[in-house]
Design a protein around this motif. Structure first.
Motif: not given
Length: 122
Positions: A82-110
């Motif tokens: 859920q995204m509120y107060s959107l800004k022009p700098e939020d413009t992007a392609v948004y992707s979801c990813a799944a992994n066994r362990v929560i991570r804050m980097t894209p590396t390792g998402y399966e």
């Protein structure tokens, strides 16, 4: 194997809200941590938000804290952003990813979805 399909992107104006969905198919969705990432043209993919398998923990990028909320419905095999107060700098392609362990980097998402475009006009 987990298949992910994002939806909900679109063109909005600055200050608007938008909810992205990521529907998962396959086995054991409820055992996976889920993350949202975004990539703007000419930029590297960056972390947006992540949530643990049971929703007990969530993490956010500093740039979206207080504006975005990640949550999940394991009964529906779906994670949301859920995204509120959107800004022009939020413009992007948004992707979801799944992994066994929560991570804050894209590396390792399966597993990754194809992404959905979010465009915020000023």
């Amino acid at each position: 194997q987990v298949q992910l399909v994002e939806s909900g992107g679109g063109l909005v104006q600055a200050g608007d809200s938008l909810r992205l969905s990521c529907a998962a198919s396959g086995r054991d969705f409820s055992s996976y941590a889920m993350g949202w990432f975004r990539q703007a043209p000419g930029k590297e993919r960056e972390f947006v938000a992540a949530i643990s398998w049971n929703g007990a923990r969530s993490d956010y990028a500093e740039s979206v804290k207080g504006r975005f909320t990640i949550f999940r419905d394991n009964a529906k095999n779906t994670v949301y952003l859920q995204m509120y107060s959107l800004k022009p700098e939020d413009t992007a392609v948004y992707s979801c990813a799944a992994n066994r362990v929560i991570r804050m980097t894209p590396t390792g998402y399966e597993y990754w979805g194809q992404g959905t475009q979010v465009t915020v006009s000023s």
